[in-house]
Design a protein around this motif. Structure first.
Motif, short mmCIF file in Angstrom:
data_model
loop_
_atom_site.label_atom_id
_atom_site.label_comp_id
_atom_site.label_asym_id
_atom_site.label_seq_id
_atom_site.Cartn_x
_atom_site.Cartn_y
_atom_site.Cartn_z
N GLN A 1 0.90 -1.34 -0.05
CA GLN A 1 -0.05 0.08 -0.04
C GLN A 1 0.91 1.21 -0.18
O GLN A 1 0.41 2.31 -0.55
CB GLN A 1 -0.98 0.03 1.30
CG GLN A 1 -1.97 -1.11 1.15
CD GLN A 1 -3.24 -0.88 0.07
OE1 GLN A 1 -3.28 0.16 -0.57
NE2 GLN A 1 -3.55 -2.02 -0.34
N TRP B 1 -2.57 -9.60 -1.73
CA TRP B 1 -2.66 -8.40 -2.40
C TRP B 1 -2.76 -8.66 -4.02
O TRP B 1 -3.51 -7.98 -4.57
CB TRP B 1 -0.94 -7.64 -2.23
CG TRP B 1 -0.70 -6.74 -3.24
CD1 TRP B 1 -0.91 -5.44 -2.99
CD2 TRP B 1 -0.20 -6.95 -4.37
NE1 TRP B 1 -0.61 -4.86 -4.18
CE2 TRP B 1 0.13 -5.55 -4.89
CE3 TRP B 1 0.59 -7.95 -5.00
CZ2 TRP B 1 0.73 -5.23 -6.15
CZ3 TRP B 1 1.29 -7.69 -6.31
CH2 TRP B 1 1.32 -6.28 -6.76
N MET C 1 -6.03 -6.85 -5.09
CA MET C 1 -5.69 -5.48 -5.54
C MET C 1 -5.56 -5.58 -7.20
O MET C 1 -5.74 -4.73 -7.93
CB MET C 1 -4.53 -5.08 -4.85
CG MET C 1 -4.80 -4.64 -3.49
SD MET C 1 -5.89 -3.46 -3.10
CE MET C 1 -5.84 -3.71 -1.01
#
Length: 289
Positions: free
Chosen positions: A169, A217, A221
């Motif tokens: 992030q 992730w 994402m």
């Protein structure tokens, strides 16, 4: 002789008054300082968001109770055979919160609180249910990996996983570690892995956390951006149980933890920087370089 004795008595009285009076004056500032410190600690604790607060409290609670001999470690470590055959399902969770007391435990708790709080008040700002669901979908992979690697304690893997997600992030933050080592935040999980190896530990627990963090992730994402599919979605019953309020905790100890604006909510023109990396042993504000 009587006059001399009276003068000496008065001198002694004056000396007693002058030597004791500053003590009365210094006690008051000390009490005020103690009261201010307690207020700061309370403000910091109130500012820690709920999931992070529970993770930290359970870690400290189980670790202290077991290390001081109040509870035995055996019934709480990760043993899949006991979970399957004896239905001791609590081991799935308690194995996340047991540590050996020492320097490594302190380091891990600092990283847990600081970076879990940044996730909970950053990317997951006001989305407690979503953050809790992150833990729910990643824990089964930690359990399977712990079984394959024969791990009895999963706390190190758990924190390594959170740090990896955090580093994805906020990948470009300049950080410093012990002995003045400087690096970008995307390397934080690997730096911590090397630190554990230097302390004589095994790298496998950290590698498991990095692997599970990367899997989460990628699925949560990368896949939605590249393929337009959302594979991880928080169930409605979780949102009803823990409503997403849209609010976050308050800044804490001397601004040591600041609310972080998620990257997609930051105005493009304002070059605001997410929190600075880990300054060893200090509680400085997590903002700016």
């Amino acid at each position: 002789h009587h006059t001399h004795h009276t003068r000496q008595h008065n001198n002694n009285k004056d000396t007693w008054q002058t030597t004791n009076q500053p003590t009365k004056q210094t006690n008051k500032p000390n009490k005020q300082r103690e009261k201010r410190n307690m207020t700061d600690i309370q403000a910091w604790w109130n500012g820690v968001p709920p999931v992070t607060k529970w993770l930290f409290s359970l870690s400290c609670g189980f670790t202290l109770l077991i290390n001081f001999g109040i509870l035995p470690a055996g019934p709480f470590v990760y043993e899949p055979s006991m979970i399957i055959h004896k239905f001791q399902v609590w081991r799935l969770l308690t194995s996340l919160f047991i540590w050996k007391l020492g320097f490594n435990f302190i380091v891990q708790m600092i990283f847990l609180v600081r970076h879990s709080q940044q996730l909970e008040q950053g990317e997951f700002l006001g989305r407690t249910a979503d953050y809790l669901w992150l833990l729910c979908v990643t824990l089964p992979f930690l359990w399977v990996g712990g079984w394959l690697m024969n791990l009895m304690l999963l706390g190190s893997s758990f924190i390594s996983m959170l740090l990896y997600i955090w580093s994805k992030q906020y990948p470009n933050i300049q950080m410093s570690f012990m002995f003045g080592i400087k690096f970008e935040s995307k390397y934080l999980p690997w730096v911590l892995l090397g630190f554990h190896v230097l302390l004589g530990g095994s790298p496998w627990a950290d590698l498991l956390g990095i692997l599970v963090g990367h899997l989460y992730w990628f699925v949560s994402m990368v896949v939605p951006r590249t393929h337009g599919m959302t594979l991880i979605r928080t169930p409605e019953w979780v949102k009803r149980w823990i409503p997403n309020t849209g609010t976050a905790g308050i800044a804490g100890l001397h601004g040591g933890f600041q609310q972080i604006i998620p990257p997609h909510q930051q105005p493009p023109a304002a070059h605001q920087q997410p929190p600075r990396g880990y300054n060893w042993g200090q509680g400085n504000a997590l903002g700016g370089n």
